[in-house]
Design an enzyme around this catalytic site. Structure first.
Site, PDB file in Angstrom:
ATOM      1  CB  SER A 123      -0.866  -0.021   1.262  1.00 17.67           C
ATOM      2  OG  SER A 123      -1.437   1.242   1.486  1.00 17.67           O
ATOM      3  CE1 TYR A 147      -3.493  -2.038   5.532  1.00 17.10           C
ATOM      4  CE2 TYR A 147      -3.012   0.194   4.782  1.00 17.10           C
ATOM      5  CZ  TYR A 147      -3.339  -1.121   4.500  1.00 17.10           C
ATOM      6  OH  TYR A 147      -3.509  -1.512   3.202  1.00 17.10           O
ATOM      7  CE  LYS A 151      -1.303  -4.805   3.866  1.00 14.03           C
ATOM      8  NZ  LYS A 151      -1.650  -5.880   2.942  1.00 14.03           N
TER       9      LYS A 151
HETATM   10  N1  LIG Z   1      -8.810  -1.146  -0.718  1.00  9.56           N
HETATM   11  C1  LIG Z   1      -7.807  -0.311  -0.652  1.00  9.56           C
HETATM   12  O1  LIG Z   1      -8.007   0.901  -0.735  1.00  9.56           O
HETATM   13  C2  LIG Z   1      -6.385  -0.819  -0.517  1.00  9.56           C
HETATM   14  C3  LIG Z   1      -5.314   0.073  -0.721  1.00  9.56           C
HETATM   15  C4  LIG Z   1      -4.006  -0.399  -0.596  1.00  9.56           C
HETATM   16  C5  LIG Z   1      -3.783  -1.743  -0.268  1.00  9.56           C
HETATM   17  N2  LIG Z   1      -4.840  -2.569  -0.055  1.00  9.56           N
HETATM   18  C6  LIG Z   1      -4.572  -3.964   0.322  1.00  9.56           C
HETATM   19  O2  LIG Z   1      -5.281  -4.820  -0.555  1.00  9.56           O
HETATM   20  C7  LIG Z   1      -5.662  -5.992   0.117  1.00  9.56           C
HETATM   21  C8  LIG Z   1      -7.141  -6.266  -0.104  1.00  9.56           C
HETATM   22  O3  LIG Z   1      -7.885  -5.140   0.338  1.00  9.56           O
HETATM   23  P1  LIG Z   1      -9.466  -5.057   0.156  1.00  9.56           P
HETATM   24  O4  LIG Z   1      -9.806  -3.631  -0.069  1.00  9.56           O
HETATM   25  O5  LIG Z   1      -9.938  -6.066  -0.818  1.00  9.56           O
HETATM   26  O6  LIG Z   1      -9.928  -5.465   1.635  1.00  9.56           O
HETATM   27  P2  LIG Z   1     -11.146  -6.395   2.093  1.00  9.56           P
HETATM   28  O7  LIG Z   1     -11.284  -6.181   3.576  1.00  9.56           O
HETATM   29  O8  LIG Z   1     -12.337  -6.166   1.242  1.00  9.56           O
HETATM   30  O9  LIG Z   1     -10.591  -7.848   1.794  1.00  9.56           O
HETATM   31  C9  LIG Z   1      -9.672  -8.516   2.628  1.00  9.56           C
HETATM   32  C10 LIG Z   1     -10.037  -9.981   2.597  1.00  9.56           C
HETATM   33  O10 LIG Z   1      -9.100 -10.705   3.395  1.00  9.56           O
HETATM   34  C11 LIG Z   1      -9.809 -11.597   4.260  1.00  9.56           C
HETATM   35  N3  LIG Z   1      -8.957 -11.804   5.433  1.00  9.56           N
HETATM   36  C12 LIG Z   1      -8.524 -10.882   6.326  1.00  9.56           C
HETATM   37  N4  LIG Z   1      -7.745 -11.459   7.252  1.00  9.56           N
HETATM   38  C13 LIG Z   1      -7.683 -12.779   6.943  1.00  9.56           C
HETATM   39  C14 LIG Z   1      -7.028 -13.891   7.508  1.00  9.56           C
HETATM   40  N5  LIG Z   1      -6.287 -13.788   8.626  1.00  9.56           N
HETATM   41  N6  LIG Z   1      -7.166 -15.099   6.926  1.00  9.56           N
HETATM   42  C15 LIG Z   1      -7.911 -15.236   5.797  1.00  9.56           C
HETATM   43  N7  LIG Z   1      -8.557 -14.217   5.207  1.00  9.56           N
HETATM   44  C16 LIG Z   1      -8.447 -13.005   5.786  1.00  9.56           C
HETATM   45  C17 LIG Z   1     -11.121 -10.896   4.544  1.00  9.56           C
HETATM   46  O11 LIG Z   1     -12.149 -11.766   4.970  1.00  9.56           O
HETATM   47  C18 LIG Z   1     -11.417 -10.260   3.194  1.00  9.56           C
HETATM   48  O12 LIG Z   1     -12.129 -11.134   2.354  1.00  9.56           O
HETATM   49  C19 LIG Z   1      -5.274  -5.804   1.583  1.00  9.56           C
HETATM   50  O13 LIG Z   1      -4.051  -6.464   1.798  1.00  9.56           O
HETATM   51  C20 LIG Z   1      -5.081  -4.317   1.714  1.00  9.56           C
HETATM   52  O14 LIG Z   1      -4.144  -3.988   2.710  1.00  9.56           O
HETATM   53  C21 LIG Z   1      -6.132  -2.151  -0.169  1.00  9.56           C
END
Ligand SMILES: NC(=O)c1ccc[n+]([C@@H]2O[C@H](COP(=O)([O-])OP(=O)(O)OC[C@H]3O[C@@H](n4cnc5c(N)ncnc54)[C@H](O)[C@@H]3O)[C@@H](O)[C@H]2O)c1
Length: 333
Positions: A123, A147, A151
């Site tokens: 991120s 957070y 990362k």
């Molecule tokens: N959405 C954003 O704006 C954004 C920006 C930068 C980075 N990210 C990264 O992208 C990734 C996905 O983000 P997202 O927006 O889809 O989030 P989200 O919360 O919609 O999805 C995360 C998924 O991971 C699962 N999860 C969490 N912990 C878990 C565990 N211990 N075991 C198994 N499953 C687990 C959750 O149930 C969920 O389905 C994350 O790593 C996040 O840090 C997201």
């Protein structure tokens, strides 16, 4: 065609990625504990793709179950994590356990299963406030939240796995993914109120919950913060390209953004254009730790893969609105 495992595949970004991987002909295994994800997202992905993935309902910390799910897998996309900056400020230990210890457990499972190729969801939060924009991957990391720290620690662990075990890893530092699949069948539940786009759409749907614009006196052309937004479809393409630049013994780290700055007022104007409706707003003070401008220097990933993000702000908000209008309660509808 490969067999690919996606952790967090039932989440917002994961469900879109799983759909594109299936459409590209890959076989997909999803490991998700459904802590923030939704099984219905995978049901809808299967409808859209015409075939489904294998779903393993497990925590990535469960090394034995994940190692067994990894049997026959060629590469892993590691998305599972908690992602809310503000929540991490309140309960840092949850973020260290899930994002850092969870990632360490996944690495252990991969060692057990003999899988050595991984694409990691990192991120822009690893950067924290930076003196310059656009931000290059060589900038000194200065994460300002648990957070962002979690990362960055994931990236550090991957560098060691590549250096000491000859793994091939790519970390993608996402800058503000927005938008959904054009069908409006899968998307980002509005509870993710930390990101601007869901907050904008929430304000559109709830006149009594206007969007607070944090700071209107920033040194930017219209006084509001400038950010880099990337369409989820572009982000998916970036993941597929990331597979192609996995090199044994190397950890490639790339910004994934559009490189184009958009202010909060521009996002609101785009929302007005695509929905025909005015977003109710109130002006608030600047937030601690915010910065005037945060955009990606996207040149390294472009040089490595030819990637250019093409989705416009209007595309992003139009698709997000299609999803929000049809699923006002997210996957609870
Ligand atoms: N959405 C954003 O704006 C954004 C920006 C930068 C980075 N990210 C990264 O992208 C990734 C996905 O983000 P997202 O927006 O889809 O989030 P989200 O919360 O919609 O999805 C995360 C998924 O991971 C699962 N999860 C969490 N912990 C878990 C565990 N211990 N075991 C198994 N499953 C687990 C959750 O149930 C969920 O389905 C994350 O790593 C996040 O840090 C997201």
């Amino acid at each position: 065609m490969a067999q690919l495992l996606v952790t967090g595949g039932a989440g917002y970004i994961g469900s879109h990625l799983v759909l594109d991987l299936l459409l590209a002909g890959h076989d997909v295994v999803v490991v998700d504990d459904l802590s923030t994800g939704h099984h219905l997202a995978l049901t809808r992905v299967a409808e859209l793709a015409g075939r489904g993935c294998r779903f393993v309902h497990a925590d990535i910390a469960d090394v034995a179950t994940v190692a067994s799910a990894l049997d026959g897998v060629d590469a892993v996309f590691h998305l599972a994590a908690f992602k809310l900056v503000t929540e991490s400020m309140v309960a840092p230990e949850r973020y260290f356990r899930n994002n850092v210890a969870g990632t360490a457990a996944l690495l252990e499972a991969m060692v057990r299963a003999g899988v050595t190729r991984l694409v990691y969801s990192s991120s822009a939060a690893v950067y924290g406030p930076q003196p310059d924009a656009p931000i290059s991957e060589d900038a000194q990391l200065n994460p300002e939240s648990p957070y962002g720290v979690s990362k960055a620690q994931g990236e550090t662990m991957l560098s060691w796995m590549c250096a000491r075990r000859g793994w091939a890893a790519t970390s993608l530092r996402y800058f503000n993914p927005v938008g959904t699949h054009h069908s409006g069948r899968i998307g980002q539940p509005q509870r993710d109120a930390a990101a601007l786009a869901p907050r904008v759409l929430n304000a559109l749907q709830h006149a009594d919950q206007p969007l607070t614009v944090y700071g209107t006196d920033w040194p930017t052309p219209d006084g509001t913060c400038l950010r880099d937004y990337i369409h989820i479809a572009d982000l998916n393409r970036a993941h597929l390209l990331a597979l192609q630049v996995l090199l044994p013994g190397q950890h490639g780290i790339f910004n994934v953004g559009s490189g184009r700055p958009h202010s909060v007022r521009e996002v609101l104007a785009s929302c007005r254009r695509v929905t025909g409706r005015e977003v109710p707003t109130t002006d608030g003070p600047r937030r601690d730790g915010d910065m005037a401008r945060s955009t990606a220097d996207a040149s390294r990933f472009h040089a490595a893969t030819g990637f250019i993000a093409t989705g416009t702000l209007d595309d992003m908000l139009a698709s997000a609105w299609t999803w929000a209008a049809h699923n006002p309660a997210g996957y609870a509808t």
